[in-house]
Design a protein around this motif. Sequence first.
Motif, PDB file in Angstrom:
ATOM      1  N   ALA A 154       0.830  -1.209   0.000  1.00  0.00           N
ATOM      2  CA  ALA A 154       0.000   0.000   0.000  1.00  0.00           C
ATOM      3  C   ALA A 154       0.864   1.258   0.000  1.00  0.00           C
ATOM      4  CB  ALA A 154      -0.925  -0.007   1.217  1.00  0.00           C
ATOM      5  N   ILE A 155       1.907   1.256   0.824  1.00  0.00           N
ATOM      6  CA  ILE A 155       2.777   2.436   0.938  1.00  0.00           C
ATOM      7  C   ILE A 155       3.517   2.671  -0.381  1.00  0.00           C
ATOM      8  CG2 ILE A 155       4.844   3.330   2.108  1.00  0.00           C
ATOM      9  CD1 ILE A 155       3.743   1.918   4.676  1.00  0.00           C
ATOM     10  N   LEU A 156       3.964   1.568  -0.978  1.00  0.00           N
ATOM     11  CA  LEU A 156       4.693   1.655  -2.256  1.00  0.00           C
ATOM     12  C   LEU A 156       3.851   2.377  -3.308  1.00  0.00           C
ATOM     13  CD1 LEU A 156       7.445   0.213  -2.756  1.00  0.00           C
ATOM     14  CD2 LEU A 156       6.189  -1.425  -4.155  1.00  0.00           C
ATOM     15  N   VAL A 157       2.576   2.005  -3.388  1.00  0.00           N
ATOM     16  CA  VAL A 157       1.691   2.585  -4.406  1.00  0.00           C
ATOM     17  C   VAL A 157       1.261   4.005  -4.041  1.00  0.00           C
ATOM     18  CG1 VAL A 157      -0.547   2.329  -5.560  1.00  0.00           C
ATOM     19  CG2 VAL A 157       0.869   0.324  -5.135  1.00  0.00           C
ATOM     20  N   GLY A 206      -0.846   4.553   9.350  1.00  0.00           N
ATOM     21  CA  GLY A 206      -0.031   3.461   8.823  1.00  0.00           C
ATOM     22  C   GLY A 206       0.205   3.556   7.325  1.00  0.00           C
ATOM     23  N   VAL A 207      -0.872   3.698   6.540  1.00  0.00           N
ATOM     24  CA  VAL A 207      -0.711   3.725   5.090  1.00  0.00           C
ATOM     25  C   VAL A 207      -0.477   5.157   4.582  1.00  0.00           C
ATOM     26  CG1 VAL A 207      -1.814   3.261   2.875  1.00  0.00           C
ATOM     27  CG2 VAL A 207      -2.018   1.603   4.730  1.00  0.00           C
ATOM     28  N   CYS A 208      -1.452   6.056   4.841  1.00  0.00           N
ATOM     29  CA  CYS A 208      -1.344   7.403   4.264  1.00  0.00           C
ATOM     30  C   CYS A 208      -0.212   8.210   4.902  1.00  0.00           C
ATOM     31  CB  CYS A 208      -2.663   8.148   4.427  1.00  0.00           C
ATOM     32  SG  CYS A 208      -4.024   7.365   3.556  1.00  0.00           S
ATOM     33  N   GLY A 209      -0.124   8.166   6.233  1.00  0.00           N
ATOM     34  CA  GLY A 209       0.873   8.976   6.927  1.00  0.00           C
ATOM     35  C   GLY A 209       2.295   8.598   6.560  1.00  0.00           C
ATOM     36  N   ILE A 210       2.578   7.301   6.539  1.00  0.00           N
ATOM     37  CA  ILE A 210       3.932   6.862   6.195  1.00  0.00           C
ATOM     38  C   ILE A 210       4.213   7.170   4.722  1.00  0.00           C
ATOM     39  CG2 ILE A 210       5.448   4.838   5.974  1.00  0.00           C
ATOM     40  CD1 ILE A 210       4.375   3.829   8.568  1.00  0.00           C
ATOM     41  N   SER A 211       3.184   7.023   3.867  1.00  0.00           N
ATOM     42  CA  SER A 211       3.361   7.335   2.447  1.00  0.00           C
ATOM     43  C   SER A 211       3.735   8.792   2.228  1.00  0.00           C
ATOM     44  CB  SER A 211       2.078   7.046   1.665  1.00  0.00           C
ATOM     45  OG  SER A 211       1.825   5.672   1.646  1.00  0.00           O
ATOM     46  N   ARG A 212       3.215   9.693   3.094  1.00  0.00           N
ATOM     47  CA  ARG A 212       3.591  11.094   2.883  1.00  0.00           C
ATOM     48  C   ARG A 212       4.720  11.506   3.830  1.00  0.00           C
ATOM     49  NH1 ARG A 212       0.874  14.675   5.992  1.00  0.00           N
ATOM     50  NH2 ARG A 212      -0.257  13.552   7.600  1.00  0.00           N
ATOM     51  N   LEU A 213       5.394  10.503   4.383  1.00  0.00           N
ATOM     52  CA  LEU A 213       6.595  10.713   5.198  1.00  0.00           C
ATOM     53  C   LEU A 213       6.346  11.646   6.383  1.00  0.00           C
ATOM     54  CD1 LEU A 213       9.098  11.208   2.214  1.00  0.00           C
ATOM     55  CD2 LEU A 213       8.709   9.093   3.482  1.00  0.00           C
ATOM     56  N   ALA A 214       5.183  11.516   7.028  1.00  0.00           N
ATOM     57  CA  ALA A 214       4.863  12.337   8.200  1.00  0.00           C
ATOM     58  C   ALA A 214       5.471  11.702   9.451  1.00  0.00           C
ATOM     59  CB  ALA A 214       3.355  12.455   8.355  1.00  0.00           C
ATOM     60  N   PRO A 215       6.388  12.419  10.126  1.00  0.00           N
ATOM     61  CA  PRO A 215       7.034  11.839  11.309  1.00  0.00           C
ATOM     62  C   PRO A 215       6.034  11.430  12.388  1.00  0.00           C
ATOM     63  CG  PRO A 215       8.105  13.901  10.660  1.00  0.00           C
ATOM     64  CD  PRO A 215       6.875  13.776   9.827  1.00  0.00           C
ATOM     65  N   ARG A 216       4.965  12.242  12.567  1.00  0.00           N
ATOM     66  CA  ARG A 216       3.939  11.925  13.554  1.00  0.00           C
ATOM     67  C   ARG A 216       3.321  10.554  13.282  1.00  0.00           C
ATOM     68  NH1 ARG A 216       0.112  15.199  16.343  1.00  0.00           N
ATOM     69  NH2 ARG A 216      -1.611  14.312  15.182  1.00  0.00           N
ATOM     70  N   SER A 217       3.044  10.290  12.018  1.00  0.00           N
ATOM     71  CA  SER A 217       2.398   9.028  11.661  1.00  0.00           C
ATOM     72  C   SER A 217       3.345   7.854  11.840  1.00  0.00           C
ATOM     73  CB  SER A 217       1.906   9.080  10.218  1.00  0.00           C
ATOM     74  OG  SER A 217       0.842   9.985  10.115  1.00  0.00           O
ATOM     75  N   LEU A 218       4.622   8.089  11.573  1.00  0.00           N
ATOM     76  CA  LEU A 218       5.605   7.027  11.762  1.00  0.00           C
ATOM     77  C   LEU A 218       5.664   6.650  13.248  1.00  0.00           C
ATOM     78  CD1 LEU A 218       7.681   5.338  10.208  1.00  0.00           C
ATOM     79  CD2 LEU A 218       9.402   7.024  10.845  1.00  0.00           C
ATOM     80  N   VAL A 219       5.685   7.674  14.110  1.00  0.00           N
ATOM     81  CA  VAL A 219       5.708   7.437  15.559  1.00  0.00           C
ATOM     82  C   VAL A 219       4.429   6.732  16.001  1.00  0.00           C
ATOM     83  CG1 VAL A 219       5.686   8.579  17.820  1.00  0.00           C
ATOM     84  CG2 VAL A 219       7.278   9.345  16.048  1.00  0.00           C
ATOM     85  N   ALA A 220       3.274   7.209  15.517  1.00  0.00           N
ATOM     86  CA  ALA A 220       1.993   6.595  15.895  1.00  0.00           C
ATOM     87  C   ALA A 220       1.949   5.138  15.451  1.00  0.00           C
ATOM     88  CB  ALA A 220       0.829   7.370  15.281  1.00  0.00           C
ATOM     89  N   THR A 221       2.395   4.872  14.216  1.00  0.00           N
ATOM     90  CA  THR A 221       2.358   3.507  13.689  1.00  0.00           C
ATOM     91  C   THR A 221       3.253   2.575  14.509  1.00  0.00           C
ATOM     92  OG1 THR A 221       1.936   4.384  11.486  1.00  0.00           O
ATOM     93  CG2 THR A 221       2.641   2.091  11.612  1.00  0.00           C
ATOM     94  N   LEU A 222       4.471   3.027  14.793  1.00  0.00           N
ATOM     95  CA  LEU A 222       5.370   2.192  15.609  1.00  0.00           C
ATOM     96  C   LEU A 222       4.740   1.940  16.974  1.00  0.00           C
ATOM     97  CD1 LEU A 222       8.869   3.709  14.734  1.00  0.00           C
ATOM     98  CD2 LEU A 222       7.953   1.465  14.092  1.00  0.00           C
ATOM     99  N   THR A 223       4.083   2.977  17.533  1.00  0.00           N
ATOM    100  CA  THR A 223       3.489   2.839  18.860  1.00  0.00           C
ATOM    101  C   THR A 223       2.347   1.820  18.861  1.00  0.00           C
ATOM    102  OG1 THR A 223       4.034   5.150  19.265  1.00  0.00           O
ATOM    103  CG2 THR A 223       2.506   4.113  20.805  1.00  0.00           C
TER     104      THR A 223
END
Lengths: 150, 143
Positions: free
Chosen positions: A49-52, B109-126
């Motif tokens: 999903a992230i890739l796309v 998880g999907v949208c936040g990491i795709s747009r390289l948002a640090p907040r979303s990366l932290v939330a997803t890992l958490t």
Amino acid sequence: MLTLSAFFCGLLFGLGLILGGMTNPAKVQAFLDLGGAWDPSLALVMGGAILVASGAFAVAKNRPRSLLGAPMQLPSARDLEPRLIGGSVLFGAGWGLAGFCPGPAIVTLGTGAPAAGLFVCAMLVGMLAFEGLDQFLKRARTPRPAAGVR
Amino acid sequence: MTIDWQHFTPWTSLAGGVLLGLSAAVFVLLNGRIAGISGVLGGLLQPRRGDVDWRVAFVAGMLLAPLAYGLFATLPVARMSTEATLLVGAGLLVGFGTRLGAGCTSGHGVCGISRLAPRSLVATLTFMVSGFLTVYLVRHVFA
């Protein structure tokens, strides 16, 4: 048009969740069970999903409006507040307990499974409880003008 | 840690992920919004004028997905708990937690990491670590 595209995106999203195995709570829990027989499948759902999606977000970031003319509404918050962490901890615990996160729970509700119905009702109550608490805290923080002052 | 090769479905899961990513991509390009399910639902609980139709349509599409899937293939078997207390407790945690944390597996998880948002990366890992710990405690400590 915006409503129609939202419908088809919801449908496509649901199909992706089903095909990926996210609507099977047992599979989700097998992914979360690092201490048992680990099923890494869901890492591939997320990775695919992230890739796309990455390319699309890179394009979207530089556009003031969407292709259909709607304002581009991407989150602008940057702070790592305690509520981001605390909320994610609570969510992760619930996700692990039942194997449902919001999307798959809604899709499974569409199959008529009673367990999904119960989970979704409780989830909506949890969301309302948050809205209630959030409003209450906001009001408590804003000082009211003294009575009689014009 | 042992890998459960018997239930590992790399290709269908990757294909499912590609569909999810495609949905998030089309949605941001056409509607200018994040396909985050907890956010879509949360907005329906606090309805604002002109902000309801697309949310209802998105959720309707999701609800109809099993029916549409069933037209082309057999729905995969889903095994879930039927214990009411567990479902209600977990649902409350997921609902409250995703709104407090401003997102779930899709939005962060999907949208936040795709747009390289640090907040979303932290939330997803958490929430991933919290999910790992919860399943570990339930299955291997208190079992």
